[in-house]
Design an enzyme around this catalytic site. Structure first.
Site, PDB file in Angstrom:
ATOM      1  N   HIS A  36     -94.927   6.837  44.782  1.00 15.53           N
ATOM      2  CA  HIS A  36     -95.339   6.453  43.434  1.00 15.53           C
ATOM      3  C   HIS A  36     -94.351   5.424  42.883  1.00 15.53           C
ATOM      4  O   HIS A  36     -93.264   5.246  43.425  1.00 15.53           O
ATOM      5  CB  HIS A  36     -95.269   7.653  42.481  1.00 15.53           C
ATOM      6  CG  HIS A  36     -96.057   8.842  42.876  1.00 15.53           C
ATOM      7  ND1 HIS A  36     -97.278   9.138  42.333  1.00 15.53           N
ATOM      8  CD2 HIS A  36     -95.775   9.856  43.738  1.00 15.53           C
ATOM      9  CE1 HIS A  36     -97.723  10.277  42.832  1.00 15.53           C
ATOM     10  NE2 HIS A  36     -96.840  10.725  43.693  1.00 15.53           N
ATOM     11  N   GLU A  66     -91.120   9.316  43.575  1.00 17.62           N
ATOM     12  CA  GLU A  66     -91.256   8.256  42.576  1.00 17.62           C
ATOM     13  C   GLU A  66     -90.139   7.239  42.773  1.00 17.62           C
ATOM     14  O   GLU A  66     -88.979   7.616  42.964  1.00 17.62           O
ATOM     15  CB  GLU A  66     -91.145   8.825  41.157  1.00 17.62           C
ATOM     16  CG  GLU A  66     -92.237   9.789  40.792  1.00 17.62           C
ATOM     17  CD  GLU A  66     -93.470   9.120  40.225  1.00 17.62           C
ATOM     18  OE1 GLU A  66     -93.498   7.872  40.112  1.00 17.62           O
ATOM     19  OE2 GLU A  66     -94.417   9.853  39.893  1.00 17.62           O
ATOM     20  N   HIS A 114     -99.815   6.420  45.913  1.00 21.22           N
ATOM     21  CA  HIS A 114    -100.610   7.131  44.913  1.00 21.22           C
ATOM     22  C   HIS A 114    -101.999   6.504  44.813  1.00 21.22           C
ATOM     23  O   HIS A 114    -103.006   7.200  44.650  1.00 21.22           O
ATOM     24  CB  HIS A 114     -99.876   7.080  43.572  1.00 21.22           C
ATOM     25  CG  HIS A 114    -100.352   8.067  42.568  1.00 21.22           C
ATOM     26  ND1 HIS A 114     -99.911   8.036  41.273  1.00 21.22           N
ATOM     27  CD2 HIS A 114    -101.214   9.109  42.636  1.00 21.22           C
ATOM     28  CE1 HIS A 114    -100.485   9.020  40.593  1.00 21.22           C
ATOM     29  NE2 HIS A 114    -101.276   9.681  41.390  1.00 21.22           N
ATOM     30  N   ASP A 153    -100.283   2.479  41.895  1.00 22.36           N
ATOM     31  CA  ASP A 153     -98.908   2.493  42.404  1.00 22.36           C
ATOM     32  C   ASP A 153     -98.843   3.027  43.833  1.00 22.36           C
ATOM     33  O   ASP A 153     -99.731   3.753  44.240  1.00 22.36           O
ATOM     34  CB  ASP A 153     -97.997   3.308  41.465  1.00 22.36           C
ATOM     35  CG  ASP A 153     -98.416   4.764  41.279  1.00 22.36           C
ATOM     36  OD1 ASP A 153     -99.598   5.010  40.981  1.00 22.36           O
ATOM     37  OD2 ASP A 153     -97.554   5.642  41.422  1.00 22.36           O
TER      38      ASP A 153
END
Length: 187
Positions: free
Chosen positions: A40, A122, A158, A168
Site C-alpha cells: 500500500h 504501507e 492494494h 496504490d
C-alpha cells in the site's frame, strides 16, 4: 500460521520493527494462514510527509482537530501490519499472526476478504510518486524475512485486490526491485 519463534520473529512480531501495537485488528479465521503480501501507500494529510500522523492513525490516536482532512478519517478503525516511512524506518502495528484491517473490501484469485490471509505493508508516499531507496531497502529485507517465515505465494498492490476502489501503491512503485530481491513472481 507460523507462531514458532526464531531469531527474526516472535509471535508474529518482527525483531527489526519498532512496535506500536494497534487495537485495530482481529483474529484470522480458524485454519487460515498468511499467503499473500499486499503493498500500500499512504500519506497523512494527503501528500504530506515526515510527521507521525500515520502512526497515530493506525493506533487510533489521530487528533481530528490537527488538519481538516483528519475529520473525515478520525473515526475509521484502520491498521496495517507494517509501515515503512520515507527514511526507511520500519514500524509494526499488528502481529502477522493476526488480521490487520488494511485491504477493506477486497478479492484475490476468487477469495474475498484479503485481510483474512494477507500481510499489509504501507509505504509512506502516494500513488503518483516514486518511493525512496531507503524504503525499498527496508521493504526488501522485510519481504524476504516474511517469505522465509510464512508461506507467502504472491506479492500484489492494494490496487490489485481492490480495483476501481484503490490505486496504490501506484505507478511510482518499482515492482522490478521487489521481484529481483525475492526471486519469484511479483505483479
Amino acid at each position: 500460521m507460523n507462531s514458532m519463534p526464531n531469531a527474526l520473529w516472535s509471535d508474529g512480531w518482527y525483531r527489526f520493527a519498532h512496535r506500536l501495537p494497534s487495537a485495530h485488528f482481529g483474529p484470522r479465521p480458524s485454519g487460515v494462514g498468511v499467503d499473500l503480501g499486499i503493498i500500500h501507500s499512504i500519506s497523512l494529510p494527503p501528500d504530506t510527509y515526515g510527521s507521525n500522523d500515520i502512526e497515530l492513525f493506525f493506533t487510533g490516536q489521530l487528533d481530528a482537530t490537527k488538519h481538516p482532512y483528519f475529520k473525515q478519517i478520525a473515526d475509521l478503525r484502520v491498521s496495517a501490519h507494517f509501515l515503512i516511512n520515507g527514511d526507511g524506518r520500519l514500524f509494526q502495528f499488528v502481529s502477522v499472526n493476526d488480521r490487520a484491517w488494511h485491504a477493506g473490501q477486497s478479492q484475490h484469485q476468487g477469495r474475498d476478504n484479503c485481510n483474512d490471509f494477507s500481510v499489509g505493508i504501507e509505504l509512506e508516499g502516494n500513488d503518483s510518486s516514486a518511493f525512496e531507496s531507503a524504503q525499498y531497502d527496508t521493504l526488501q529485507a522485510l519481504a524476504q524475512a516474511l517469505n522465509q517465515h510464512y508461506p507467502i505465494q504472491e506479492w500484489v498492490g492494494h490496487s490489485d485486490v481492490a480495483p476501481g476502489r484503490k490505486t496504490d501503491p501506484g505507478l511510482g512503485f518499482n515492482w522490478q526491485a521487489l521481484r529481483r530481491s525475492l526471486g519469484h513472481d511479483v505483479h
